[in-house]
Design a protein around this motif. Structure first.
Motif, PDB file in Angstrom:
ATOM      1  N   GLY A   1      -2.081 -19.780  18.634  1.00 34.60           N
ATOM      2  CA  GLY A   1      -1.041 -20.380  19.456  1.00 34.60           C
ATOM      3  C   GLY A   1      -0.657 -19.482  20.626  1.00 34.60           C
ATOM      4  O   GLY A   1      -1.219 -18.396  20.827  1.00 34.60           O
ATOM      5  N   PHE A   2       0.340 -19.926  21.370  1.00 34.95           N
ATOM      6  CA  PHE A   2       0.854 -19.245  22.557  1.00 34.95           C
ATOM      7  C   PHE A   2       2.140 -18.521  22.189  1.00 34.95           C
ATOM      8  O   PHE A   2       2.990 -19.117  21.501  1.00 34.95           O
ATOM      9  CB  PHE A   2       1.145 -20.296  23.640  1.00 34.95           C
TER      10      PHE A   2
ATOM     11  N   LEU B   1      -3.305 -23.923  15.703  1.00 37.53           N
ATOM     12  CA  LEU B   1      -1.838 -23.936  15.616  1.00 37.53           C
ATOM     13  C   LEU B   1      -1.249 -24.103  17.013  1.00 37.53           C
ATOM     14  O   LEU B   1      -1.573 -23.337  17.929  1.00 37.53           O
ATOM     15  CB  LEU B   1      -1.323 -22.637  15.007  1.00 37.53           C
ATOM     16  N   SER B   2      -0.423 -25.119  17.149  1.00 43.86           N
ATOM     17  CA  SER B   2       0.336 -25.380  18.377  1.00 43.86           C
ATOM     18  C   SER B   2      -0.584 -25.465  19.593  1.00 43.86           C
ATOM     19  O   SER B   2      -1.359 -26.409  19.695  1.00 43.86           O
ATOM     20  CB  SER B   2       1.450 -24.354  18.540  1.00 43.86           C
ATOM     21  N   MET B   3      -0.597 -24.470  20.502  1.00 41.65           N
ATOM     22  CA  MET B   3      -1.542 -24.542  21.616  1.00 41.65           C
ATOM     23  C   MET B   3      -2.973 -24.624  21.079  1.00 41.65           C
ATOM     24  O   MET B   3      -3.817 -25.340  21.635  1.00 41.65           O
ATOM     25  CB  MET B   3      -1.396 -23.303  22.515  1.00 41.65           C
TER      26      MET B   3
ATOM     27  N   TYR C   1      -3.664 -28.135  20.485  1.00 38.30           N
ATOM     28  CA  TYR C   1      -4.014 -28.894  21.704  1.00 38.30           C
ATOM     29  C   TYR C   1      -5.499 -28.683  22.028  1.00 38.30           C
ATOM     30  O   TYR C   1      -6.200 -29.601  22.460  1.00 38.30           O
ATOM     31  CB  TYR C   1      -3.196 -28.453  22.922  1.00 38.30           C
TER      32      TYR C   1
ATOM     33  N   LYS D   1       1.635 -30.813  18.393  1.00 39.10           N
ATOM     34  CA  LYS D   1       2.008 -32.193  18.685  1.00 39.10           C
ATOM     35  C   LYS D   1       0.912 -32.880  19.492  1.00 39.10           C
ATOM     36  O   LYS D   1       0.130 -32.222  20.176  1.00 39.10           O
ATOM     37  CB  LYS D   1       3.362 -32.280  19.381  1.00 39.10           C
TER      38      LYS D   1
ATOM     39  N   ARG E   1       7.582 -25.516  32.237  1.00 40.72           N
ATOM     40  CA  ARG E   1       6.418 -24.628  32.018  1.00 40.72           C
ATOM     41  C   ARG E   1       5.967 -23.982  33.321  1.00 40.72           C
ATOM     42  O   ARG E   1       5.604 -22.809  33.355  1.00 40.72           O
ATOM     43  CB  ARG E   1       5.240 -25.434  31.464  1.00 40.72           C
TER      44      ARG E   1
ATOM     45  N   MET F   1      10.800 -17.236  23.231  1.00 43.38           N
ATOM     46  CA  MET F   1      10.281 -17.801  21.980  1.00 43.38           C
ATOM     47  C   MET F   1      10.824 -17.157  20.708  1.00 43.38           C
ATOM     48  O   MET F   1      10.973 -17.831  19.688  1.00 43.38           O
ATOM     49  CB  MET F   1       8.750 -17.761  21.982  1.00 43.38           C
TER      50      MET F   1
ATOM     51  N   MET G   1      -1.203 -26.065  29.657  1.00 42.95           N
ATOM     52  CA  MET G   1      -0.469 -26.918  28.701  1.00 42.95           C
ATOM     53  C   MET G   1       0.353 -27.966  29.435  1.00 42.95           C
ATOM     54  O   MET G   1       0.509 -29.088  28.947  1.00 42.95           O
ATOM     55  CB  MET G   1       0.418 -26.044  27.795  1.00 42.95           C
TER      56      MET G   1
ATOM     57  N   ILE H   1      10.191 -26.038  17.049  1.00 44.14           N
ATOM     58  CA  ILE H   1       9.399 -26.314  18.251  1.00 44.14           C
ATOM     59  C   ILE H   1       8.583 -27.602  18.061  1.00 44.14           C
ATOM     60  O   ILE H   1       8.527 -28.456  18.950  1.00 44.14           O
ATOM     61  CB  ILE H   1       8.487 -25.103  18.562  1.00 44.14           C
TER      62      ILE H   1
ATOM     63  N   HIS I   1       7.748 -22.255  12.995  1.00 39.91           N
ATOM     64  CA  HIS I   1       6.587 -22.669  13.797  1.00 39.91           C
ATOM     65  C   HIS I   1       5.330 -21.860  13.475  1.00 39.91           C
ATOM     66  O   HIS I   1       4.232 -22.296  13.755  1.00 39.91           O
ATOM     67  CB  HIS I   1       6.978 -22.492  15.267  1.00 39.91           C
TER      68      HIS I   1
HETATM   69  C1  MLT Z   1       2.577 -22.439  20.753  1.00 42.98           C
HETATM   70  O1  MLT Z   1       3.080 -21.995  19.719  1.00 42.98           O
HETATM   71  O2  MLT Z   1       1.360 -22.374  20.965  1.00 42.98           O
HETATM   72  C2  MLT Z   1       3.496 -23.050  21.782  1.00 42.98           C
HETATM   73  O3  MLT Z   1       4.720 -23.380  21.193  1.00 42.98           O
HETATM   74  C3  MLT Z   1       2.853 -24.256  22.400  1.00 42.98           C
HETATM   75  C4  MLT Z   1       3.705 -24.901  23.452  1.00 42.98           C
HETATM   76  O4  MLT Z   1       4.371 -24.188  24.218  1.00 42.98           O
HETATM   77  O5  MLT Z   1       3.689 -26.136  23.548  1.00 42.98           O
END
Ligand code: MLT
Length: 265
Positions: A27-28, A93-95, A98, A120, A132, A151, A190, A217, A243
């Protein structure tokens, strides 16, 4: 050092174990190190491939602009080198989720199964995308500390923040140690990511959806709805977790991932 020369550039990845390949997507604003609790249990029966995305950790950033699909292309290029012509289990996970959806969009036939953790399916609203882009600009001026400050208060469950200082420090230090340029490029990627609702509704690949009971998140309700709309998917809520479920409650996450991979050998 575990660097791999790929058609999409040089990529750092830790590769461990033998068996059907599994790639873990971070993730990010983190790196492969967010999967530290998964390395030993998951590599007992699988070839674990755990990269840093371009601009994160030890993977260089060759371009000033990337899309989420570009990170997916890099991941497939890495798999071409490490596990050529083998369908792979993809967990993000998360990013990383995606990017896993980006891989599904590009080449579903290369994916043995998908695990979507704390993520998501929706694209950003115009307002979220705007935030962002503002964050990307701020990162370039003020450095990666900006991402950690934004974060850390919400990335883990409140009890974890209070009672596990070593984990809190590990995550904060990992965030702060990232190069601001890589984080800015990822924020912009993102902001323009496509919506994956239809993609997942038509998905023929087996999917596991993993939520954190206290994730602020990507809240568990939204993840349950996402799972409900993916044909044949499995849904697991990880207790005592925000998260960063793989770090906050690794035992439960490892159990969920291992059972999922075993269901689709
Ligand atoms: C992550 O954990 O990768 C971030 O929350 C992703 C996001 O900023 O959408």
């Amino acid at each position: 050092m575990p660097y791999f020369e790929t058609t999409a550039g040089r990529v750092f990845a830790v590769v461990q174990g033998e068996g059907p390949p599994v790639v873990l997507l971070h993730g990010f604003p983190l790196t492969h190190r967010m999967w530290r609790e998964q390395m030993v249990p998951l590599s007992a029966n699988h070839q674990l491939i755990v990269p840093d995305f371009p601009g994160f950790g030890q993977t260089p950033l060759a371009k000033d602009s990337l899309s989420i699909d570009d990170y997916a292309i890099v991941t497939f290029a890495l798999l071409d080198v490490i596990a050529p012509q083998q369908p792979v289990h993809v967990a993000g996970l998360s990013m990383g989720g995606y990017i896993a959806m980006g891989m599904l969009r590009q080449a579903a036939d290369r994916i043995r199964s998908l695990a979507l953790l704390n993520t998501k399916r929706e694209a950003d609203s115009a307002e979220a995308a705007q935030k962002r882009l503002a964050m990307a600009d701020k990162l370039l001026v003020e450095g990666s500390r900006v991402a950690a400050e934004a974060m850390m208060p919400m990335v883990m469950a409140p009890d974890v923040n209070e009672d596990r200082p070593a984990l809190f420090d590990f995550v904060r230090d990992l965030m702060i140690s990232q190069a601001a340029r890589g984080l800015a490029v990822a924020q912009r990627a993102m902001a323009s990511r496509p919506d994956s609702t239809d993609l997942l509704a038509k998905c023929a690949v087996p999917v596991l959806v993993v939520a954190g009971s206290e994730d602020k998140i990507t809240p568990p309700q939204g993840m349950a709805e996402m799972a409900r709309d993916i044909p044949g998917s499995h849904f697991v809520t990880i207790a005592d977790s925000g998260h960063l479920s793989p770090l906050e409650n690794p035992v439960a996450v490892n159990e969920a991932l291992i059972s999922h991979f075993q269901r689709y050998p």
